[in-house]
Motif scaffolding. Sequence first.
Motif, PDB file in Angstrom:
ATOM      1  N   GLN A   1       5.691   9.543   4.357  1.00 23.38           N
ATOM      2  CA  GLN A   1       5.760   8.267   5.060  1.00 23.38           C
ATOM      3  C   GLN A   1       4.355   7.755   5.378  1.00 23.38           C
ATOM      4  N   LEU A   2       4.259   6.441   5.571  1.00 20.22           N
ATOM      5  CA  LEU A   2       2.989   5.825   5.945  1.00 20.22           C
ATOM      6  C   LEU A   2       3.162   5.131   7.290  1.00 20.22           C
ATOM      7  N   TYR A   3       2.251   5.408   8.198  1.00 14.57           N
ATOM      8  CA  TYR A   3       2.255   4.713   9.485  1.00 14.57           C
ATOM      9  C   TYR A   3       1.598   3.351   9.279  1.00 14.57           C
ATOM     10  N   CYS A   4       2.378   2.310   9.430  1.00 15.98           N
ATOM     11  CA  CYS A   4       1.885   0.938   9.272  1.00 15.98           C
ATOM     12  C   CYS A   4       1.624   0.367  10.660  1.00 15.98           C
ATOM     13  N   ILE A   5       0.444   0.609  11.175  1.00 15.47           N
ATOM     14  CA  ILE A   5       0.128   0.247  12.547  1.00 15.47           C
ATOM     15  C   ILE A   5       0.179  -1.270  12.715  1.00 15.47           C
TER      16      ILE A   5
ATOM     17  N   LEU B   1       0.832  -1.200   0.000  1.00 18.40           N
ATOM     18  CA  LEU B   1       0.000   0.000   0.000  1.00 18.40           C
ATOM     19  C   LEU B   1       0.871   1.257   0.000  1.00 18.40           C
ATOM     20  N   ALA B   2       1.920   1.266   0.841  1.00 19.85           N
ATOM     21  CA  ALA B   2       2.818   2.415   0.901  1.00 19.85           C
ATOM     22  C   ALA B   2       3.480   2.661  -0.456  1.00 19.85           C
ATOM     23  N   ARG B   3       3.922   1.596  -1.101  1.00 16.75           N
ATOM     24  CA  ARG B   3       4.545   1.724  -2.420  1.00 16.75           C
ATOM     25  C   ARG B   3       3.542   2.267  -3.434  1.00 16.75           C
TER      26      ARG B   3
ATOM     27  N   LEU C   1      11.928   0.303   0.814  1.00 17.56           N
ATOM     28  CA  LEU C   1      11.452   1.453   1.576  1.00 17.56           C
ATOM     29  C   LEU C   1      12.309   1.670   2.816  1.00 17.56           C
ATOM     30  N   GLU C   2      12.456   2.915   3.235  1.00 20.52           N
ATOM     31  CA  GLU C   2      13.064   3.205   4.530  1.00 20.52           C
ATOM     32  C   GLU C   2      12.096   2.752   5.627  1.00 20.52           C
TER      33      GLU C   2
END
Length: 414
Positions: free
Chosen positions: A199-203, A112-114, A143-144
Amino acid sequence: MSAKNLVTGGISTEGLPREDGFFGEFGGSYIPPRLQDVMDEVTRTYKKIAADPAFIAEFNDLLIHYAGRPSPVYHAKRLSEHAGGAQIYLKREDLNHTGAHKINHCIGEALLARKMGKKKVIAETGAGQHGVALATAAALMGLECDIYMGAIDVAKEAPNVSRMKILGARVIEVTRGTQSLKDAVDAAFEVYLDDPETQLYCIGSAVGPHPFPMIVRDFQSIIGREARGQFMEMTGHLPDVVTACVGGGSNAIGIFSGFLEDTDVELHGVEPAGKGLETGRHAATMTKGSVGVLHGFKSYILQDSQGEPLPVYSIASGLDYPGVGPQHSYLKTIGRVRYETATDAEAVHAFYALSRLEGIIPALESSHAVAYALRHAKELGKDKRILVNLSGRGDKDIDFIMEHYPYEGDVPSL
């Protein structure tokens, strides 16, 4: 391929969450307007890719060829004999790449982030399993990755800290507050609020503001779909009871989602009673909590009279969270899932029993579900069947156990 290959059906997803992110009265999105705009973008993108056959195919391909799915269902005969009642089966999520169920949603979140063009993923972690899984997925996707972890957990879960660093993640030690999972979530949310664009928060669980509880549930629903078919093929029946440990609740909602429409199957979540419910040193949110708002969502919370989260405790770092996923709160309210507890002592007994009798070293989080299964099996007849979601392996816990709970005798009696 269709979206049905990604999301569950029936009770868990039929109109839930609603468009506003609520499961009944639970869930929603209690966050600042600027972050709400970002969450709306996440929701739109997720709903689009969840119906995209190409995304579903890539996700499923990685689950099979990278994560190692399907994970097997195993009949723990010697453990069942030890319990002296119902037959105990294990859904072996501990055999996944990285050693736990977390890889399921981390692969999905990294994809999803990509898709959203993000450069970095960030997350909190308690026991380190989510941190390791996200660091793994980030390495795979280029990804970082920054992982926020309470100082107590950094010391306790040193092997997983090393794994995250080897994988290229930056581990940020959180030294404020109780220095545990809740504080790690606070720190990660603050950083995300400062820069939600790159950035995406991946909870790490089925918690947080909408759409996170939905996203994590959908990615974890593979556990329930697999388990239901495997159990039927193995035994010719559905299990009588399905049980899983509950902190935030990702592994539990994952396996429960496959059985929610099977009303003859009892679903039991197991919370950490810690040193005992009467001591206050526990994290039994559903058992002792009340409705409130934490980390951007409404659910059952362990809180004081002013609505502030209470300090929580569990021997299992992945369970010491003062809240719980909103869908779990909803399922409790409608009576579909029963929420029980297991103490530290019961979890340690289960840890050794499964290790000595079956050659499987479980995570301390998963040991709570095993402990409940051992206890409940004695109350059921030998013709009954309990399916435990063994959500993770115990590599990360062995140093802690040998230092604080060494045991060299035979398997202790129940």
